[in-house]
Design a protein around this motif. Structure first.
Motif, PDB file in Angstrom:
ATOM      1  N   GLN A 323       0.835  -1.436  -0.104  1.00  0.00           N
ATOM      2  CA  GLN A 323       0.105  -0.038  -0.024  1.00  0.00           C
ATOM      3  C   GLN A 323       0.637   1.316  -0.052  1.00  0.00           C
ATOM      4  OE1 GLN A 323      -2.344  -0.554   3.393  1.00  0.00           O
ATOM      5  NE2 GLN A 323      -4.092  -1.841   2.354  1.00  0.00           N
ATOM      6  N   ASN A 324       1.847   1.143   0.846  1.00  0.00           N
ATOM      7  CA  ASN A 324       2.925   2.484   0.846  1.00  0.00           C
ATOM      8  C   ASN A 324       3.592   2.489  -0.606  1.00  0.00           C
ATOM      9  OD1 ASN A 324       2.267   2.807   3.456  1.00  0.00           O
ATOM     10  ND2 ASN A 324       3.963   1.566   4.008  1.00  0.00           N
ATOM     11  N   THR A 325       3.762   1.639  -1.173  1.00  0.00           N
ATOM     12  CA  THR A 325       4.628   1.550  -2.465  1.00  0.00           C
ATOM     13  C   THR A 325       3.660   2.228  -3.462  1.00  0.00           C
ATOM     14  OG1 THR A 325       5.985  -0.493  -1.953  1.00  0.00           O
ATOM     15  CG2 THR A 325       5.689   0.238  -4.338  1.00  0.00           C
ATOM     16  N   GLU A 326       2.282   1.705  -3.548  1.00  0.00           N
ATOM     17  CA  GLU A 326       1.252   2.187  -4.449  1.00  0.00           C
ATOM     18  C   GLU A 326       0.849   3.724  -4.082  1.00  0.00           C
ATOM     19  OE1 GLU A 326      -2.069  -0.378  -4.196  1.00  0.00           O
ATOM     20  OE2 GLU A 326      -1.166  -2.123  -5.339  1.00  0.00           O
ATOM     21  N   GLY A 327       0.892   4.085  -2.561  1.00  0.00           N
ATOM     22  CA  GLY A 327       0.688   5.402  -2.650  1.00  0.00           C
ATOM     23  C   GLY A 327       2.163   6.217  -3.150  1.00  0.00           C
ATOM     24  N   ARG A 328       3.187   5.862  -2.753  1.00  0.00           N
ATOM     25  CA  ARG A 328       4.234   6.699  -3.317  1.00  0.00           C
ATOM     26  C   ARG A 328       4.208   6.966  -4.873  1.00  0.00           C
ATOM     27  NH1 ARG A 328       7.100   3.909   0.764  1.00  0.00           N
ATOM     28  NH2 ARG A 328       7.735   2.127  -0.635  1.00  0.00           N
ATOM     29  N   LYS A 329       3.819   5.821  -5.502  1.00  0.00           N
ATOM     30  CA  LYS A 329       3.709   5.923  -7.121  1.00  0.00           C
ATOM     31  C   LYS A 329       2.523   6.889  -7.334  1.00  0.00           C
ATOM     32  CE  LYS A 329       5.345   1.470  -8.087  1.00  0.00           C
ATOM     33  NZ  LYS A 329       4.885   0.041  -8.863  1.00  0.00           N
ATOM     34  N   ASN A 330       1.294   6.701  -6.703  1.00  0.00           N
ATOM     35  CA  ASN A 330       0.277   7.626  -7.064  1.00  0.00           C
ATOM     36  C   ASN A 330       0.987   9.185  -6.862  1.00  0.00           C
ATOM     37  OD1 ASN A 330      -1.422   5.618  -7.622  1.00  0.00           O
ATOM     38  ND2 ASN A 330      -2.133   5.184  -5.537  1.00  0.00           N
ATOM     39  N   MET A 331       1.270   9.380  -5.631  1.00  0.00           N
ATOM     40  CA  MET A 331       1.615  10.822  -5.520  1.00  0.00           C
ATOM     41  C   MET A 331       2.638  11.262  -6.560  1.00  0.00           C
ATOM     42  SD  MET A 331       2.385  10.711  -1.196  1.00  0.00           S
ATOM     43  CE  MET A 331       2.985  12.438  -1.200  1.00  0.00           C
ATOM     44  N   LYS A 332       3.761  10.414  -6.787  1.00  0.00           N
ATOM     45  CA  LYS A 332       4.600  10.722  -7.930  1.00  0.00           C
ATOM     46  C   LYS A 332       3.841  11.117  -9.291  1.00  0.00           C
ATOM     47  CE  LYS A 332       8.861   9.269 -10.168  1.00  0.00           C
ATOM     48  NZ  LYS A 332      10.129   8.196 -10.139  1.00  0.00           N
TER      49      LYS A 332
END
Length: 336
Positions: A323-332
Motif C-alpha cells: 500500500q505504501n509503494t502504491e501510495g508513493r507511485k500515485n503521489m509521484k
C-alpha cells in the motif's frame, strides 16, 4: 515457485536499492554458458555408472555372479513367498490396516469410499475427489506418493542440516539457506561443500552443467525403477520385494523385513512422515517467499517473539508495504 529464483518479496526488500553494474550482470549470465570441455567431462562422468554396470554384466565376473544368483534364486523366491505370507497375516492383525483401521475423520461418522479397503499403508479413507476409484490408478498414485514422500524427507534433511550447522558454528557456508543456493549459482558464485575452501566439484560449475549432470545421473535410477526389481539381476543381485519396497541386502541391510509385524508398521510410519515432509516443503516455500529466511531462522524468530513473528504479522507487513509503494507511485504521478 522456482528453487533457484529469489521470491518476489525478496527482490523488493534486498535488491531494490542495489543497481548492479552492466558488466556484473553480463558476467552473471555468462555462467549459463559452458565450454565444450566442461560438457564433455560431465557426459563422461555421468556415463561411468551405466558403462560400469554394462561392463560388469557382460564380463566373466558378471556371468559368475548371475550363475550364483540363479543357483540360489529358487531359495530366495521361497523365502520371499514365506515373508510375504507373514506380512499379509501381519496386516490382517494390525490396527493400521483393514476395516478397523483409523480414519481421517476419527470418530465422526462418514461414508468412506469402499474402494479404499485398508490394503495400502497409510490408507485413512481420504479421497474426497474420487481419484482412486480405478484400482490401477490407486496403485499408480500410491507409487507416486511414496516416491515423492521419500524425496521430500531427504530434501527436508538437506534444507535443515546446512542451516543448523551454520547457525551453531560447526560449518560456515557461502549460502546456508536452501533457496539461496540455487540463486547463488545463477549469480555465478562458487560453493564449497561443508564450507571447506576448495572442496567443490559441481559447486564450481555453472547452472547448465549442474542441470545436465543431475539429469544424466537420474536416468539410471529412473530406468531401474521403470524396469522393476529385476533391473539388478544382470549384476547377480536379487531383490525379493516389489517396486516400492525392494528389500534385499541392498535396500534392507538391517533385515527389518524379517519381522513382518514391525515392517508393516514401519511402512505406515514412513508414509506418515513423508506426507508431513511434503507439507513441510509447502511451508518452506511460503516462508522463503514471505520472509526470505530459512526455516530454522524463522522458527527461532517465532520462538523469540511469537506475537510479532508469525504468518499473520508477516502478511500484514507485506500488505502495508504494498500500500505504501502504491501510495508513493500515485503521489509521484500526481506531481508529474
Amino acid at each position: 515457485m522456482s528453487l533457484v529464483c529469489p521470491p518476489p518479496s525478496l527482490l523488493r526488500r534486498h535488491c531494490a536499492a542495489q543497481s548492479l553494474p552492466s558488466h556484473h550482470v553480463a558476467n552473471s549470465f555468462s555462467r549459463f554458458k559452458a565450454s565444450w570441455q566442461e560438457v564433455a567431462g560431465v557426459l563422461v562422468l555421468s556415463a561411468i555408472p551405466f558403462t560400469a554396470v554394462k561392463a560388469i554384466a557382460n564380463s566373466p565376473l558378471g556371468e559368475e555372479l548371475q550363475r550364483r544368483m540363479a543357483e540360489k534364486k529358487k531359495l530366495y523366491e521361497d523365502n520371499s513367498a514365506k515373508l510375504k505370507a507373514l506380512s499379509d497375516k501381519a496386516r490382517t492383525e494390525s490396527m493400521w490396516y483393514g476395516d478397523d483401521r483409523p480414519r481421517w475423520l476419527g470418530p465422526i461418522s462418514y461414508d468412506y469410499p469402499a474402494y479404499l479397503n485398508g490394503e495400502l499403508p497409510g490408507d485413512y479413507g481420504f479421497d474426497i475427489a474420487g481419484l482412486s476409484q480405478d484400482p490401477v490408478a490407486l496403485h499408480k498414485y500410491f507409487n507416486f506418493e511414496i516416491l515423492h514422500a521419500r524425496w521430500a524427507m531427504l530434501a527436508a534433511l538437506g534444507a535443515l542440516i546446512p542451516e543448523i550447522l551454520d547457525l551453531v558454528g560447526a560449518f560456515h557456508f557461502v549460502e546456508p539457506v536452501w533457496w539461496r543456493v540455487g540463486y547463488s549459482k545463477l549469480k555465478g558464485d562458487t560453493l564449497d561443500y561443508l564450507g571447506i575452501p576448495g572442496l567443490h566439484v559441481a559447486g564450481s560449475q555453472g547452472v547448465i552443467i549442474i542441470a545436465i549432470c543431475q539429469a544424466l545421473l537420474m536416468v539410471g535410477p529412473e530406468y531401474a525403477r521403470y524396469c522393476g526389481i529385476e533391473a539388478l539381476e544382470p549384476l547377480g543381485i536379487y531383490l525379493p520385494g516389489d517396486i516400492n519396497y525392494p528389500g534385499g541386502a541392498l535396500f534392507d541391510p538391517l533385515n527389518l523385513s524379517n519381522d513382518p509385524d514391525s515392517i508393516e508398521e514401519l511402512k505406515v510410519k514412513e508414509i506418515k512422515n513423508g506426507r508431513l515432509a511434503m507439507l513441510a516443503w509447502l511451508g518452506f516455500y511460503t516462508q522463503a517467499a514471505l520472509t526470505g529466511k530459512g526455516p530454522i531462522q524463522n522458527l527461532l524468530d517465532h520462538i523469540a517473539d511469537p506475537f510479532h513473528n508469525n504468518l499473520l504479522s508477516t502478511i500484514k507487513s507485506l500488505v502495508l508495504e504494498r500500500q505504501n509503494t502504491e501510495g508513493r507511485k500515485n503521489m509521484k504521478s500526481k506531481e508529474d
